[in-house]
Design a protein around this motif. Structure first.
Motif, PDB file in Angstrom:
ATOM      1  N   GLN A  15       0.922  -0.944  -0.017  1.00  0.00           N
ATOM      2  CA  GLN A  15       0.115  -0.067   0.065  1.00  0.00           C
ATOM      3  C   GLN A  15       0.718   1.441   0.089  1.00  0.00           C
ATOM      4  N   LYS A  16       0.371   2.510  -0.599  1.00  0.00           N
ATOM      5  CA  LYS A  16       1.114   3.634  -0.447  1.00  0.00           C
ATOM      6  C   LYS A  16       0.134   4.559  -0.371  1.00  0.00           C
ATOM      7  N   SER A  17       0.488   5.500   0.701  1.00  0.00           N
ATOM      8  CA  SER A  17      -0.403   6.937   0.963  1.00  0.00           C
ATOM      9  C   SER A  17       0.738   8.004   0.936  1.00  0.00           C
ATOM     10  N   TYR A  18       0.336   9.025   0.529  1.00  0.00           N
ATOM     11  CA  TYR A  18       1.298  10.228   0.873  1.00  0.00           C
ATOM     12  C   TYR A  18       0.871  11.163   1.784  1.00  0.00           C
ATOM     13  N   ASP A  19      -0.540  10.988   2.308  1.00  0.00           N
ATOM     14  CA  ASP A  19      -1.022  11.925   3.165  1.00  0.00           C
ATOM     15  C   ASP A  19      -1.448  11.099   4.398  1.00  0.00           C
ATOM     16  N   GLY A  20      -1.439   9.963   4.467  1.00  0.00           N
ATOM     17  CA  GLY A  20      -1.704   9.093   5.613  1.00  0.00           C
ATOM     18  C   GLY A  20      -3.298   8.791   5.708  1.00  0.00           C
ATOM     19  N   GLU A  21      -3.970   9.296   4.567  1.00  0.00           N
ATOM     20  CA  GLU A  21      -5.530   8.946   4.545  1.00  0.00           C
ATOM     21  C   GLU A  21      -5.882   8.188   3.130  1.00  0.00           C
ATOM     22  N   THR A  22      -5.382   8.879   1.975  1.00  0.00           N
ATOM     23  CA  THR A  22      -5.870   8.187   0.835  1.00  0.00           C
ATOM     24  C   THR A  22      -4.991   7.482   0.207  1.00  0.00           C
ATOM     25  N   LEU A  23      -5.220   6.271  -0.257  1.00  0.00           N
ATOM     26  CA  LEU A  23      -4.382   5.157  -0.595  1.00  0.00           C
ATOM     27  C   LEU A  23      -4.180   5.259  -2.164  1.00  0.00           C
ATOM     28  N   VAL A  24      -2.905   5.486  -2.591  1.00  0.00           N
ATOM     29  CA  VAL A  24      -2.611   5.503  -4.187  1.00  0.00           C
ATOM     30  C   VAL A  24      -2.499   4.262  -4.827  1.00  0.00           C
ATOM     31  N   VAL A  25      -1.967   3.349  -3.900  1.00  0.00           N
ATOM     32  CA  VAL A  25      -1.883   1.959  -4.187  1.00  0.00           C
ATOM     33  C   VAL A  25      -2.437   1.266  -3.093  1.00  0.00           C
ATOM     34  N   LYS A  26      -3.298   0.230  -3.520  1.00  0.00           N
ATOM     35  CA  LYS A  26      -4.166  -0.413  -2.673  1.00  0.00           C
ATOM     36  C   LYS A  26      -3.791  -1.711  -2.685  1.00  0.00           C
ATOM     37  N   ASN A  27      -3.403  -2.476  -1.540  1.00  0.00           N
ATOM     38  CA  ASN A  27      -3.280  -3.822  -1.228  1.00  0.00           C
ATOM     39  C   ASN A  27      -2.621  -4.818  -2.684  1.00  0.00           C
ATOM     40  N   LEU A  28      -1.633  -4.307  -3.199  1.00  0.00           N
ATOM     41  CA  LEU A  28      -1.096  -4.671  -4.340  1.00  0.00           C
ATOM     42  C   LEU A  28      -0.326  -5.978  -4.112  1.00  0.00           C
ATOM     43  N   TRP A  29      -0.728  -7.112  -4.909  1.00  0.00           N
ATOM     44  CA  TRP A  29      -0.161  -8.421  -4.773  1.00  0.00           C
ATOM     45  C   TRP A  29       0.220  -8.410  -6.352  1.00  0.00           C
ATOM     46  N   LEU A  30       1.645  -8.735  -6.858  1.00  0.00           N
ATOM     47  CA  LEU A  30       1.953  -8.679  -8.306  1.00  0.00           C
ATOM     48  C   LEU A  30       3.467  -9.488  -8.280  1.00  0.00           C
ATOM     49  N   GLU A  31       3.313 -10.622  -9.128  1.00  0.00           N
ATOM     50  CA  GLU A  31       4.467 -11.287  -9.569  1.00  0.00           C
ATOM     51  C   GLU A  31       4.957 -10.979 -10.894  1.00  0.00           C
ATOM     52  N   ILE A  32       6.315 -10.636 -10.714  1.00  0.00           N
ATOM     53  CA  ILE A  32       6.824 -10.529 -12.231  1.00  0.00           C
ATOM     54  C   ILE A  32       7.992 -11.529 -12.369  1.00  0.00           C
ATOM     55  N   ALA A  33       7.933 -12.278 -13.467  1.00  0.00           N
ATOM     56  CA  ALA A  33       8.705 -13.264 -14.191  1.00  0.00           C
ATOM     57  C   ALA A  33      10.217 -12.788 -14.458  1.00  0.00           C
ATOM     58  N   LYS A  34      11.241 -13.762 -14.279  1.00  0.00           N
ATOM     59  CA  LYS A  34      12.604 -13.331 -14.605  1.00  0.00           C
ATOM     60  C   LYS A  34      12.621 -13.189 -16.251  1.00  0.00           C
ATOM     61  N   GLY A  35      12.969 -12.173 -16.885  1.00  0.00           N
ATOM     62  CA  GLY A  35      12.956 -12.136 -18.307  1.00  0.00           C
ATOM     63  C   GLY A  35      11.717 -11.581 -18.925  1.00  0.00           C
ATOM     64  N   GLU A  36      10.830 -11.498 -18.006  1.00  0.00           N
ATOM     65  CA  GLU A  36       9.660 -10.841 -18.730  1.00  0.00           C
ATOM     66  C   GLU A  36       9.638  -9.298 -19.026  1.00  0.00           C
ATOM     67  N   PHE A  37       8.993  -8.874 -19.957  1.00  0.00           N
ATOM     68  CA  PHE A  37       8.500  -7.419 -20.190  1.00  0.00           C
ATOM     69  C   PHE A  37       7.141  -7.149 -19.774  1.00  0.00           C
ATOM     70  N   LEU A  38       7.027  -6.550 -18.660  1.00  0.00           N
ATOM     71  CA  LEU A  38       5.741  -6.116 -18.066  1.00  0.00           C
ATOM     72  C   LEU A  38       5.450  -4.714 -18.119  1.00  0.00           C
ATOM     73  N   THR A  39       4.277  -4.429 -18.594  1.00  0.00           N
ATOM     74  CA  THR A  39       3.885  -2.880 -18.523  1.00  0.00           C
ATOM     75  C   THR A  39       2.827  -2.660 -17.718  1.00  0.00           C
ATOM     76  N   LEU A  40       3.206  -1.506 -16.910  1.00  0.00           N
ATOM     77  CA  LEU A  40       2.383  -1.049 -16.186  1.00  0.00           C
ATOM     78  C   LEU A  40       1.282   0.202 -16.830  1.00  0.00           C
ATOM     79  N   LEU A  41       0.121  -0.003 -16.852  1.00  0.00           N
ATOM     80  CA  LEU A  41      -0.709   0.672 -18.113  1.00  0.00           C
ATOM     81  C   LEU A  41      -1.856   1.553 -17.205  1.00  0.00           C
TER      82      LEU A  41
END
Length: 363
Positions: A15-41
């Motif tokens: 999780q990420k919040s800049y003001d302690g209240e609003t979550l900019v990133v919420k409960n992120l579970w993400l796996e990236i494989a070795k050698g992968e090209f992953l785009t965050l869009l």
């Protein structure tokens, strides 16, 4: 693409919040494989760049941890993570030559002069700038400067390279050329790349997988073809590619299909992807290239009257705006197979589509 079953990068309940209240990133579970090209869009403010900055070490998670290999890097400073980084603004040193810029990561790592020269030359050759090592960044075009930035990110042979909208400042033709350059470099090196963009075409062109962000959440994580052909919700359908939107209410569910009474009163057969069942509101998503002109009603389950409102000649296809099912913004793309396709404003005809091409999603 995948060299091991173990994820190379792992976000664990981040999780990420800049003001302690609003979550900019919420409960992120993400796996990236070795050698992968992953785009965050995703659109601006969706959380994609914050995720990249946390992975780079320029931001710290409010909660959760990030693993590289099997080691937590959550509290490791950026310069000790061994990650290559390419920014949109290049961030080249103007007083240094191209070769000196590329060699800088090796210099701070204490690499010997002879080894440094060989590795710098190899990195510049990789981006087809081996003959420009003596020039200053100001003497290069925007595309050449971006290649220098890429060479600098690759010269110390990192296992992971992060790219933050690196093509955003380039013109259309150069941008498209660089997309293929990046794709080829990734294929040749096998390095893991995580790429941030809001440009869907860029993401579809280069990625092994795409994570579509909105409101700090990954809405869908899939291969490009799956995202385009089978969007899982209304946001992804509207964000990836162009879609016709048809609102209605589900009247019946029949296995994988459903019958939807559109707000115009027309009955439409659609694939039941994400509805609340009979009586629920739904948004149906239909790609403009999946619509046929004057189809055979015996073959196509959805056939409706249409009026041509606008015709635009694009070259490889004709783009037509029509009035269909009560909508004046219904788009049809007709391939220009053999010369000019004759559609005229004011013309009345019929259009149709298959149920499998019309996806009933959340309203």
């Amino acid at each position: 693409m995948v060299e091991t079953n173990d994820p190379f990068v792992r976000f664990e309940d981040v999780q990420k919040s800049y003001d302690g209240e609003t979550l900019v990133v919420k409960n992120l579970w993400l796996e990236i494989a070795k050698g992968e090209f992953l785009t965050l869009l995703g659109p601006s403010g969706s959380g994609k760049t914050t995720c990249l900055m946390m992975l780079a070490g320029f931001e710290s998670p409010t909660h959760g941890q990030i693993l590289l290999g099997r080691q937590s890097i959550t509290h490791v400073p950026p310069h000790k993570r061994g990650i290559g980084m390419v920014f949109q603004n290049y961030a080249l040193f103007p007083h240094m030559s191209v070769a000196e810029n590329v060699g800088y990561p090796l210099k701070v790592r204490g690499v010997g002069k002879a080894d440094m020269q060989a590795r710098v030359q190899r990195a510049l050759d990789m981006v087809e700038l081996g003959h420009l090592g003596g020039r200053r960044p100001a003497q290069l075009s925007g595309g050449q400067q971006q290649r220098v930035a890429l060479a600098r990110a690759l010269v110390f042979e990192p296992a992971l390279v992060l790219l933050d909208e690196p093509l955003g400042a380039l013109d259309k033709n150069l941008r498209e050329q660089m997309q293929y350059e990046l794709k080829h470099i990734h294929a040749n090196l096998g390095v893991t790349m995580v790429y941030v963009t809001h440009d869907q075409t860029e993401a579809l062109t280069m990625s092994d997988r795409i994570a579509v962000f909105d409101d700090g959440i990954i809405q869908q994580l899939d291969e490009p073809a799956t995202l385009y052909e089978a969007p899982g919700n209304a946001f992804v359908a509207q964000f990836i590619g162009e879609n016709n939107k048809l609102l209605g209410r589900v009247e019946a569910v029949d296995g994988p299909e459903c019958a939807v009474r559109a707000d115009s009163g027309d009955m439409i057969r659609a694939t039941n992807v994400r509805t609340t069942g009979q009586g629920g509101r739904t948004l149906m998503s239909l790609r403009p290239e999946r619509v046929s002109i004057n189809p055979d009603p015996a073959q196509v389950p959805n056939v409706f009257d249409a009026e041509v409102l606008e015709v635009i000649y694009v070259g490889d296809h004709i783009r037509s705006r029509m009035r269909v099912c009560g909508h004046d913004d219904f788009i049809v793309k007709v391939p220009n197979w053999s010369g000019h396709v004759h559609l005229r404003p004011g013309e009345r005809l019929q259009v149709g589509w298959y149920a499998e091409d019309c996806r009933a999603l959340d309203a």
